[in-house]
Design an enzyme around this catalytic site. Structure first.
Site, mmCIF file in Angstrom:
data_model
loop_
_atom_site.group_PDB
_atom_site.id
_atom_site.type_symbol
_atom_site.label_atom_id
_atom_site.label_comp_id
_atom_site.label_asym_id
_atom_site.label_seq_id
_atom_site.Cartn_x
_atom_site.Cartn_y
_atom_site.Cartn_z
ATOM 1 N N TYR B 111 0.810 -1.224 -0.029
ATOM 2 C CA TYR B 111 -0.031 0.136 -0.039
ATOM 3 C C TYR B 111 0.767 1.104 0.040
ATOM 4 C CZ TYR B 111 -3.270 3.605 1.012
ATOM 5 O OH TYR B 111 -4.338 4.670 0.935
ATOM 6 N N TYR B 141 8.729 -11.467 -4.354
ATOM 7 C CA TYR B 141 8.086 -11.245 -5.505
ATOM 8 C C TYR B 141 7.996 -9.913 -6.108
ATOM 9 C CZ TYR B 141 3.766 -11.542 -8.601
ATOM 10 O OH TYR B 141 2.936 -11.946 -9.576
#
Lengths: 310, 310
Positions: B111, B141
């Protein structure tokens, strides 16, 4: 305040203190919320500046229950409830409505980028349908520089047309006054309440009929910001706005969340308040020293904060 | 496969079917997972292409339990577990380890933007500490165009130095071959497994010692992609790569997730598969027609898919 009265004025996206195990510190948080309400601002808990997206749904539900349980007024609350996952948004929103919160501030689902207005429309429509409560008042949260998923004017138009009962307003955190102005001109006359996302735009927003501001700095400077809201038609307004801008300018020189927490820690003499959850970083000692010196230089204070914490 | 053997080769970020109420359709999903494993690819369930971030933690936990309960092999699983909120990432990761999953694919908290490598380091360190299990194998990732929070080379270096037991590799979905190459050259020799995020880079990745690919298209074209992995040192390799590129090129002409779901729906003659959760949009009829025509034109098929669903 009656149950039908809409939220207006100033709300703070309340900063969330964390304890040494990085768990939300409920007592410090409730004290801060009480001080904010006492200083004339509403509680937009679980906003960006609350590190809300660093907290689980269960943590946010627990905090909200505790806040209402502590006697703080739900009619002054606009919890953030927008998550990436539809069931999470629904769970938080439903509970906020049940607890009597005046509204919810709803981010769009923000993981996927480049999604269509159609897809965002269906997200909001699905939440409204699942919550299924006429008391639900949604404030759309436009913060493109963080969410990277904008709330466009055509999307607002469509939602407002189809759900006039539930789509109550917007927080525009774009920092783009032209966008705020467009929202004010197109939608505020329909009773769609426009809140600017920074008090830098407060006087302009109010002069164009806006509802107020939901602004980070209200965490540390609530009473003066709320005062401009009351006195914006008086001669003193420009001077008050300039004073607010001076304080905000100091905080904007730092990363806002750790900067505000450092200020609260300083004025309360309570270093626990400095803590943030990863991935954010605390301010370091040198930054704190410069921040405090700058605040002292403009005569900044946080009146009543120490005693509220006693 | 022994409990110590590392995941290599091809994994699919498994697409998630949803029923008419937009709930995860467990039966269709397990059937698809079984077909993938039978066709030689591992299960990177809860990836970007799985619409994982549109599902709650509870939904993902339930699905993972059901998958293992259905007898699919945990040693071929690398569930995505990285969320915005630390407690969510910990809960998903802990359960994946308990269930015997070979690894987890972990997004950074996504976020907040512009966060420091320090903050991201502390996020990963805190998860490793809380899970507290030597069996935990984390695959970082890197998907900057969606998460907008990159995994930098210095961050990998630091994590690998401090947690060699737990930091097992990376999925590089940047689409930037120079970045993948840098990871291959700097970290693969230390036993840090580099997976490219698209089979377009598969041959190059394998020739530079990489571990394989975690790629969307493995959902629809698993056997041919797995074959290149086995035969990359043979004369046929360049031709196989070109054939994979032709199929991928067709899917890339559409939004990948609804495009793959539409293809599965077509080859299974099961329109239920087309559904996506908001904020994504399904393909429309015209798009589906063009997609299917293009796939037929290159002789594409999904062998065994219909019978697996029977």
């Amino acid at each position: 305040m009656s149950n039908n009265e809409r939220l207006t004025g100033i709300l703070a996206p309340v900063v969330t203190p964390f304890d040494a195990r990085l768990e939300p510190d409920v007592e410090r948080w409730v004290r801060h919320c009480r001080w904010l309400v006492d200083n004339g601002v509403g509680l937009a808990v679980f906003g960006t500046n609350s590190e809300a997206n660093s907290m689980s749904v269960a943590e946010r539900l627990e905090l909200l229950e505790r806040l209402v349980g502590a006697g703080l007024p739900p009619r002054r609350m606009m919890p953030g409830t927008g998550c990436c996952a539809l069931p999470d948004t629904v769970a938080l929103t439903r509970r906020a409505v049940e607890l009597g919160c005046a509204g919810v501030l709803m981010l769009p689902p923000f993981y996927y980028k480049g999604v269509s207005d159609d897809g965002l429309y269906r997200s909001y429509a699905e939440v409204i349908d699942r919550v299924g409560d006429t008391r639900l008042k949604i404030y759309l949260y436009h913060i493109p520089q963080i969410a990277n998923v904008p709330i466009t004017l055509p999307l607002i138009e469509r939602l407002l047309r189809d759900f006039p009962q539930n789509i109550a307003g917007v927080k525009d955190s774009s920092g783009d006054w032209n966008n705020t102005l467009a929202m004010l001109e197109r939608f505020q006359p329909q009773g769609f309440d426009v809140f600017c996302g920074s008090e830098s735009f407060l006087l302009d927003t109010l002069r164009h009929g806006g509802a107020g501001s939901i602004t980070a700095t209200a965490n540390v400077n609530p009473a003066p910001i709320a005062r401009l809201c009351r006195e914006f038609e008086q001669d003193s307004a420009e001077r008050l706005q300039a004073e607010l801008d001076a304080v905000r300018g100091i905080f904007q020189g730092y990363v806002m969340i750790p900067g505000m927490k450092a200020a609260i820690a300083h004025y309360l003499d309570d270093p626990e308040w400095s803590r943030v959850r990863p991935p954010l970083d605390e301010t370091n000692a040198a930054e704190r020293e410069r921040l405090v010196a700058a605040l002292h230089a403009v005569g900044f204070e946080m009146a009543g904060l120490a005693s509220a914490a006693g």
